[in-house]
Design an enzyme around this catalytic site. Structure first.
Site, mmCIF file in Angstrom:
data_model
loop_
_atom_site.group_PDB
_atom_site.id
_atom_site.type_symbol
_atom_site.label_atom_id
_atom_site.label_comp_id
_atom_site.label_asym_id
_atom_site.label_seq_id
_atom_site.Cartn_x
_atom_site.Cartn_y
_atom_site.Cartn_z
ATOM 1 N N TYR A 71 0.842 -1.207 0.000
ATOM 2 C CA TYR A 71 0.000 0.000 0.000
ATOM 3 C C TYR A 71 0.873 1.252 0.000
ATOM 4 O O TYR A 71 0.593 2.222 -0.696
ATOM 5 C CB TYR A 71 -0.924 0.028 1.230
ATOM 6 C CG TYR A 71 -1.927 1.154 1.148
ATOM 7 C CD1 TYR A 71 -3.165 0.958 0.529
ATOM 8 C CD2 TYR A 71 -1.624 2.428 1.637
ATOM 9 C CE1 TYR A 71 -4.075 1.997 0.407
ATOM 10 C CE2 TYR A 71 -2.529 3.468 1.515
ATOM 11 C CZ TYR A 71 -3.748 3.255 0.909
ATOM 12 O OH TYR A 71 -4.643 4.287 0.778
ATOM 13 N N PHE A 123 -7.483 21.606 -24.515
ATOM 14 C CA PHE A 123 -7.756 20.175 -24.577
ATOM 15 C C PHE A 123 -8.957 19.929 -23.664
ATOM 16 O O PHE A 123 -9.101 20.576 -22.635
ATOM 17 C CB PHE A 123 -6.556 19.305 -24.186
ATOM 18 C CG PHE A 123 -6.871 17.857 -24.439
ATOM 19 C CD1 PHE A 123 -6.988 17.382 -25.740
ATOM 20 C CD2 PHE A 123 -7.155 16.991 -23.393
ATOM 21 C CE1 PHE A 123 -7.370 16.074 -25.997
ATOM 22 C CE2 PHE A 123 -7.531 15.669 -23.639
ATOM 23 C CZ PHE A 123 -7.644 15.211 -24.941
ATOM 24 N N THR A 124 -9.801 18.993 -24.082
ATOM 25 C CA THR A 124 -11.097 18.785 -23.424
ATOM 26 C C THR A 124 -10.996 18.629 -21.907
ATOM 27 O O THR A 124 -11.613 19.384 -21.160
ATOM 28 C CB THR A 124 -11.780 17.549 -24.024
ATOM 29 O OG1 THR A 124 -10.873 16.447 -23.932
ATOM 30 C CG2 THR A 124 -12.151 17.768 -25.501
ATOM 31 N N ASP A 212 1.841 20.353 -20.644
ATOM 32 C CA ASP A 212 1.163 19.074 -20.827
ATOM 33 C C ASP A 212 2.151 18.201 -21.584
ATOM 34 O O ASP A 212 2.360 18.359 -22.787
ATOM 35 C CB ASP A 212 -0.140 19.264 -21.618
ATOM 36 C CG ASP A 212 -0.893 17.942 -21.767
ATOM 37 O OD1 ASP A 212 -0.246 16.878 -21.674
ATOM 38 O OD2 ASP A 212 -2.114 17.969 -21.989
ATOM 39 N N LYS A 255 0.086 7.644 -23.378
ATOM 40 C CA LYS A 255 0.500 7.984 -24.743
ATOM 41 C C LYS A 255 1.998 7.699 -24.912
ATOM 42 O O LYS A 255 2.381 6.564 -25.132
ATOM 43 C CB LYS A 255 0.174 9.456 -25.042
ATOM 44 C CG LYS A 255 -1.308 9.714 -25.322
ATOM 45 C CD LYS A 255 -2.134 9.773 -24.072
ATOM 46 C CE LYS A 255 -3.503 10.386 -24.272
ATOM 47 N NZ LYS A 255 -4.309 10.304 -23.025
ATOM 48 N N ARG A 379 -13.461 15.399 -33.762
ATOM 49 C CA ARG A 379 -12.786 16.484 -33.055
ATOM 50 C C ARG A 379 -13.251 17.800 -33.676
ATOM 51 O O ARG A 379 -12.567 18.435 -34.458
ATOM 52 C CB ARG A 379 -11.254 16.366 -33.192
ATOM 53 C CG ARG A 379 -10.652 15.170 -32.497
ATOM 54 C CD ARG A 379 -10.463 15.281 -30.997
ATOM 55 N NE ARG A 379 -11.615 15.047 -30.151
ATOM 56 C CZ ARG A 379 -11.535 14.865 -28.836
ATOM 57 N NH1 ARG A 379 -10.377 14.877 -28.210
ATOM 58 N NH2 ARG A 379 -12.609 14.685 -28.128
ATOM 59 N N PHE A 446 -18.920 14.642 -25.903
ATOM 60 C CA PHE A 446 -18.546 13.792 -27.039
ATOM 61 C C PHE A 446 -18.397 12.322 -26.666
ATOM 62 O O PHE A 446 -18.608 11.446 -27.490
ATOM 63 C CB PHE A 446 -17.228 14.307 -27.650
ATOM 64 C CG PHE A 446 -16.140 14.411 -26.617
ATOM 65 C CD1 PHE A 446 -15.323 13.345 -26.336
ATOM 66 C CD2 PHE A 446 -15.969 15.584 -25.883
ATOM 67 C CE1 PHE A 446 -14.356 13.430 -25.356
ATOM 68 C CE2 PHE A 446 -14.999 15.681 -24.896
ATOM 69 C CZ PHE A 446 -14.195 14.598 -24.628
HETATM 70 C C1 P61 Z 1 -6.817 11.057 -26.531
HETATM 71 F F1 P61 Z 1 -11.538 12.212 -26.829
HETATM 72 N N1 P61 Z 1 -6.061 12.133 -24.562
HETATM 73 O O1 P61 Z 1 -6.107 11.874 -27.169
HETATM 74 P P1 P61 Z 1 -5.991 10.939 -19.743
HETATM 75 N N2 P61 Z 1 -3.745 15.902 -22.321
HETATM 76 C C2 P61 Z 1 -3.690 15.486 -23.599
HETATM 77 C C3 P61 Z 1 -4.366 14.333 -23.963
HETATM 78 O O2 P61 Z 1 -4.326 13.943 -25.219
HETATM 79 C C4 P61 Z 1 -5.095 13.603 -22.971
HETATM 80 C C5 P61 Z 1 -5.093 14.088 -21.644
HETATM 81 C C6 P61 Z 1 -4.423 15.232 -21.351
HETATM 82 C C7 P61 Z 1 -6.835 11.181 -25.087
HETATM 83 C C8 P61 Z 1 -7.871 10.429 -24.296
HETATM 84 C C9 P61 Z 1 -9.113 11.262 -24.379
HETATM 85 O O3 P61 Z 1 -11.586 14.411 -25.329
HETATM 86 C C10 P61 Z 1 -10.888 13.316 -24.922
HETATM 87 O O4 P61 Z 1 -4.896 9.982 -19.395
HETATM 88 C C11 P61 Z 1 -2.938 16.280 -24.597
HETATM 89 O O5 P61 Z 1 -6.843 10.475 -20.881
HETATM 90 O O6 P61 Z 1 -6.803 11.340 -18.574
HETATM 91 C C12 P61 Z 1 -5.857 12.472 -23.318
HETATM 92 O O7 P61 Z 1 -5.196 12.218 -20.249
HETATM 93 C C13 P61 Z 1 -5.853 13.400 -20.565
HETATM 94 C C14 P61 Z 1 -9.902 11.226 -25.499
HETATM 95 C C15 P61 Z 1 -9.278 12.296 -23.487
HETATM 96 C C16 P61 Z 1 -10.792 12.231 -25.771
HETATM 97 C C17 P61 Z 1 -10.204 13.329 -23.737
HETATM 98 O O8 P61 Z 1 -7.439 10.137 -27.059
#
Ligand code: P61
Length: 457
Positions: A71, A123-124, A212, A255, A379, A446
């Site tokens: 833990y 970013f979303t 980021d 990623k 997007r 979305f």
């Molecule tokens: C993606 F449709 N991305 O690209 P988490 N910053 C950035 C990202 O690309 C990102 C995160 C933070 C995704 C997953 C996803 O609208 C969406 O590990 C530049 O996913 O929490 C994630 O990181 C967040 C898809 C997220 C989406 C939000 O596919």
């Protein structure tokens, strides 16, 4: 471009589902015309995202077996901490279940109600956490980023005049939010020169810069490829130089770091780090696991080491580029130049006859799925959501479909098949009507919104 090939051998494979058009039509209806709501068993080639969809290496799978599931104080945490310090240079590392966990924590710590956060395109999840903390995000990316035909080599760059103006007019700016390869702009890189200039503006005003770092290694490849003076620098050196210009970062390890789950927050300031560790126990878990298993932490540590390998990142970027070039050669409008993690189709120019509130990109993603079982992502207007003040749709300049390539997963032959499918859908563009939104969730709509095709009315 030079010859490139995948710098690995394939050791395990997974069967992919082959479906008929009738089955796909039924699946799409069931999913409310939203590719996020399809079951993966209904998808042949899954190019929804490069997030958590990476193929891990044998070394990463071996790392999974040495997970220390204590833990508190798991040895894998210290391994991750060391890997982050070496590659990214942040002294303090707070693990989180994924990127948005880190965004949540940093937003809550730094943002006060009424604050303005300038950044190189929204970013979303990042913007949502900034808004939930009481902040207002303001886009200060260069104008070229909003033009899919501009071939500017660094469309992720911040417009420094816009940045200065936003800082002047804001009551308070807690930090500047900068992303390396800007996802919503088409995976477009930011140059080191621009980042240095942003740092100088920030220093002049006593403002922090939060990176980021999700795809910062992809960004480093573009810097090496395009920015004078960086040709002979290693990816690792460029990554470290990038991070050195910032005060902290949020990271989705799903990623660049070649894993299936995980993230972290990197900070230099010990005071901020103490606050972040404290919030970590509220939302994520103890600060030495942050919602992850010990084995996940170890897999990220190994993934970080693999991700800075030049041959890896070159093959990754050039595989995406080859897909884009094949689509472009078929006369399909895409975002130029081809970005790091995905090829972005310009739905606005493909479905010229559709207004943006008939959701052209949502429809295009659905049509590609119908044609070949390939899953992609909208997007555009759906992703942009509503303005929290006015409640109206935001109308982004870019109305795109993202064809995202997971790392080390698909062969170029498979991606060629996707290019052919995109071409076929493009040829039928004139007959394609739009969609109507029939269900809209409150947050990040979305992911869960449902649609119905306009021709059925
Ligand atoms: C993606 F449709 N991305 O690209 P988490 N910053 C950035 C990202 O690309 C990102 C995160 C933070 C995704 C997953 C996803 O609208 C969406 O590990 C530049 O996913 O929490 C994630 O990181 C967040 C898809 C997220 C989406 C939000 O596919």
């Amino acid at each position: 471009m030079g010859n490139w090939f995948e710098p690995y051998k394939i050791k395990a494979v997974e069967r992919i589902p082959i479906t008929t058009r009738e089955e796909r039509r039924a699946a799409l209806e069931e999913a409310g015309w939203n590719t996020f709501l399809l079951r993966s068993d209904q998808v042949t080639i899954d190019l929804l995202t490069d997030s958590g969809t990476n193929a891990m290496s044998d070394r990463q799978w071996a790392a999974i077996m040495i997970g220390d599931e204590a833990y508190a104080g798991s040895r894998n945490f210290y391994r991750l901490e060391e890997a982050v310090r070496t590659a990214y240079g942040y002294e303090h590392v707070i693990p989180t279940h994924q990127g948005r966990g880190a965004e949540h924590i940093i937003s809550e710590i730094l943002i006060e109600a009424g604050d303005t956060i300038p950044g190189n395109m929204y970013f979303t999840t990042t913007r949502l956490h900034q808004e939930l903390a009481g902040g207002i995000f303001v886009d200060v990316i260069c104008e070229e980023a909003h033009d899919p035909t501009s071939r500017h080599p660094f469309k992720g760059d911040v417009d420094l005049d816009k940045l200065e103006k936003v800082i002047e007019q804001a009551s308070r700016v807690p930090y500047i939010s900068v992303a390396g390869t800007v996802n919503m702009a088409g995976g477009q890189p930011v140059s080191m020169a621009n980042l240095r200039a942003v740092r100088a503006v920030a220093d002049r005003h006593g403002i922090r810069v939060i990176l980021d770092a999700t795809r910062a290694i992809e960004n480093a490849y573009f810097v090496k490829e395009r920015e004078p003076g960086y040709e002979d620098r290693t990816i690792a050196e460029i990554l470290l130089e990038t991070c050195n210009l910032t005060d902290g970062c949020t990271m989705s390890a799903k990623k660049d770091s070649l894993v299936n789950i995980g993230g972290w927050l990197g900070l230099r300031d010990p005071e901020l780090a103490a606050q972040a560790r404290n919030l970590c126990v509220v939302y994520e878990g103890l600060h030495t696991y942050g919602g992850l298993a010990g084995r996940d932490l170890e897999a990220i540590a190994v993934g970080i080491e693999e991700s800075v390998d030049y041959h890896h990142i070159r093959a990754r970027i050039l595989q995406v580029r080859e897909l884009g070039e094949e689509i472009e050669a078929a006369g399909v409008p895409i975002v130029e130049p081809i970005g790091g993690h995905a090829v972005f189709l310009d739905a606005r120019r493909i479905y010229e006859h559709l207004p943006q509130d008939a959701f052209p990109a949502q429809r295009l993603a659905a049509e590609i799925y119908l044609d070949s079982g390939t899953r992609t992502m909208e997007r555009g207007i759906v992703s942009a959501g509503r303005d929290p003040e006015t409640g109206q749709h935001r109308y982004p300049a870019l109305e795109l479909v993202r064809i995202t390539v997971p790392r080390r997963v698909y062969t170029s032959k498979q991606l060629s098949a996707v290019a052919s499918s995109v071409k076929a859908v493009h040829e039928r563009r004139a007959e394609t009507p739009g969609l109507e939104m029939v269900f809209e969730p409150t947050y990040l709509r979305f992911f869960q919104a449902r649609f119905s095709p306009l021709e059925q009315r």
